[in-house]
Design an enzyme around this catalytic site. Sequence first.
Site, mmCIF file in Angstrom:
data_model
loop_
_atom_site.group_PDB
_atom_site.id
_atom_site.type_symbol
_atom_site.label_atom_id
_atom_site.label_comp_id
_atom_site.label_asym_id
_atom_site.label_seq_id
_atom_site.Cartn_x
_atom_site.Cartn_y
_atom_site.Cartn_z
ATOM 1 N N PHE A 135 17.494 2.073 -5.407
ATOM 2 C CA PHE A 135 16.676 3.380 -4.792
ATOM 3 C C PHE A 135 16.277 3.321 -3.370
ATOM 4 C CE2 PHE A 135 13.383 0.442 -6.355
ATOM 5 C CZ PHE A 135 12.504 0.406 -5.397
ATOM 6 N N HIS A 194 1.460 5.499 2.141
ATOM 7 C CA HIS A 194 1.706 4.028 1.747
ATOM 8 C C HIS A 194 0.506 3.140 2.194
ATOM 9 C CE1 HIS A 194 2.986 -0.294 2.658
ATOM 10 N NE2 HIS A 194 2.324 0.038 3.829
ATOM 11 N N THR A 222 1.519 2.897 -7.715
ATOM 12 C CA THR A 222 2.990 3.331 -7.209
ATOM 13 C C THR A 222 3.570 4.685 -7.676
ATOM 14 O OG1 THR A 222 3.504 1.230 -6.657
ATOM 15 C CG2 THR A 222 5.293 2.940 -6.376
ATOM 16 N N TYR A 257 9.834 -2.109 4.383
ATOM 17 C CA TYR A 257 10.265 -2.191 3.077
ATOM 18 C C TYR A 257 11.300 -3.456 2.739
ATOM 19 C CZ TYR A 257 7.902 2.180 1.972
ATOM 20 O OH TYR A 257 7.027 3.042 1.977
ATOM 21 N N LYS A 293 3.157 9.980 4.159
ATOM 22 C CA LYS A 293 4.533 9.997 4.065
ATOM 23 C C LYS A 293 5.209 11.380 4.234
ATOM 24 C CE LYS A 293 4.989 6.039 0.810
ATOM 25 N NZ LYS A 293 5.543 5.763 -0.555
ATOM 26 N N ARG A 317 -5.975 0.736 -1.271
ATOM 27 C CA ARG A 317 -5.145 0.442 -2.166
ATOM 28 C C ARG A 317 -5.697 1.246 -3.584
ATOM 29 N NH1 ARG A 317 0.497 -0.771 -1.962
ATOM 30 N NH2 ARG A 317 0.352 -1.994 -4.021
ATOM 31 N N GLU A 339 1.674 -5.169 9.238
ATOM 32 C CA GLU A 339 1.942 -3.626 9.129
ATOM 33 C C GLU A 339 1.172 -2.872 10.567
ATOM 34 O OE1 GLU A 339 1.278 -2.304 5.248
ATOM 35 O OE2 GLU A 339 3.054 -3.082 4.727
ATOM 36 N N ARG A 386 -2.462 9.308 -5.350
ATOM 37 C CA ARG A 386 -1.424 9.421 -6.028
ATOM 38 C C ARG A 386 -1.713 10.225 -7.380
ATOM 39 N NH1 ARG A 386 0.826 3.469 -4.408
ATOM 40 N NH2 ARG A 386 1.951 4.131 -2.462
ATOM 41 N N ASN A 432 5.200 9.719 -3.208
ATOM 42 C CA ASN A 432 3.711 9.379 -3.673
ATOM 43 C C ASN A 432 2.829 9.453 -2.531
ATOM 44 O OD1 ASN A 432 4.624 7.348 -2.329
ATOM 45 N ND2 ASN A 432 4.720 5.951 -4.194
HETATM 46 N N1 UDP Z 1 9.653 3.166 -4.680
HETATM 47 C C1 UDP Z 1 10.595 4.011 -5.281
HETATM 48 N N2 UDP Z 1 11.262 3.560 -6.466
HETATM 49 C C2 UDP Z 1 10.525 2.479 -7.092
HETATM 50 C C3 UDP Z 1 9.593 1.768 -6.502
HETATM 51 C C4 UDP Z 1 9.446 2.101 -5.241
HETATM 52 O O1 UDP Z 1 11.470 4.663 -4.583
HETATM 53 O O2 UDP Z 1 11.104 2.205 -8.244
HETATM 54 C C5 UDP Z 1 9.170 3.522 -3.440
HETATM 55 C C6 UDP Z 1 7.675 4.149 -3.337
HETATM 56 O O3 UDP Z 1 7.982 5.254 -2.282
HETATM 57 C C7 UDP Z 1 6.970 3.126 -3.064
HETATM 58 C C8 UDP Z 1 7.717 2.424 -2.100
HETATM 59 O O4 UDP Z 1 8.909 2.430 -2.315
HETATM 60 O O5 UDP Z 1 5.612 3.668 -2.491
HETATM 61 C C9 UDP Z 1 7.297 0.899 -1.843
HETATM 62 O O6 UDP Z 1 7.291 0.301 -3.028
HETATM 63 P P1 UDP Z 1 6.150 -0.679 -3.482
HETATM 64 O O7 UDP Z 1 6.497 -1.551 -4.676
HETATM 65 O O8 UDP Z 1 5.833 -1.577 -2.308
HETATM 66 O O9 UDP Z 1 5.008 0.221 -4.058
HETATM 67 P P2 UDP Z 1 3.611 0.739 -3.189
HETATM 68 O O10 UDP Z 1 2.963 -0.544 -2.311
HETATM 69 O O11 UDP Z 1 3.925 1.790 -2.122
HETATM 70 O O12 UDP Z 1 2.674 0.953 -4.360
HETATM 71 MG MG MG Z 2 4.035 -2.094 -1.255
#
Ligand code: UDP
Ligand code: MG
Length: 155
Positions: A59, A117, A93, A51, A11, A87, A128, A104, A114
């Site tokens: 957000f 992705h 997250t 997304y 990112k 993962r 993706e 992370r 974080n």
């Molecule tokens: N995100 C955020 N606020 C939140 C949840 C998610 O800004 O409350 C952002 C964060 O950068 C995250 C991305 O949205 O990595 C995608 O969210 P997801 O729930 O898919 O989490 P990930 O798969 O990245 O762990």
């Molecule tokens: Mg995700």
Amino acid sequence: MGLEKTLVLLKPCTVNRGLIGEIIGIFEKKGLRIAGMKMMQLDDAILEEHYAHLVGRPFFPGLKRSMMATPVVALALEGVDAIEVVRQMAGPTNGRKALPGTIRGDYSVSGQQNIVHASDGPETAKAELARFFKPEEILEYSLCTMGSLYASDEY
Ligand code: UDP
Ligand code: MG
């Protein structure tokens, strides 16, 4: 089990903090094969698709801005069970909740900024990878170290 490919994005927070090399090195040291790698400037359209599950969340505008702040580095990584392995390496997250030892957990203190992705399952990985790479940008070479990375019946 079997060789899988997964998508990772480094990112803009990672680009800004000068951590591109360090984070790619973590995946290399693990033993994942870099099948594709490039820098890309993301825009509204690709982020609204990528997304889609978050469009409408409060957000989301901030998330989109943060993902467009600099180009990202897109990686196609391959390994046995790579989707789950990556993962697990990324961790939960929120960087404040992610355990030390995860990317992370080690590099972030934010629920948004974080570092990476990572695709969350076989269907999303397929979609993706196709979203961020043309077929010819994913290269099918084999690492000469495969015999040191895996037992012969593992891949
Ligand atoms: N995100 C955020 N606020 C939140 C949840 C998610 O800004 O409350 C952002 C964060 O950068 C995250 C991305 O949205 O990595 C995608 O969210 P997801 O729930 O898919 O989490 P990930 O798969 O990245 O762990
Ligand atoms: Mg995700």
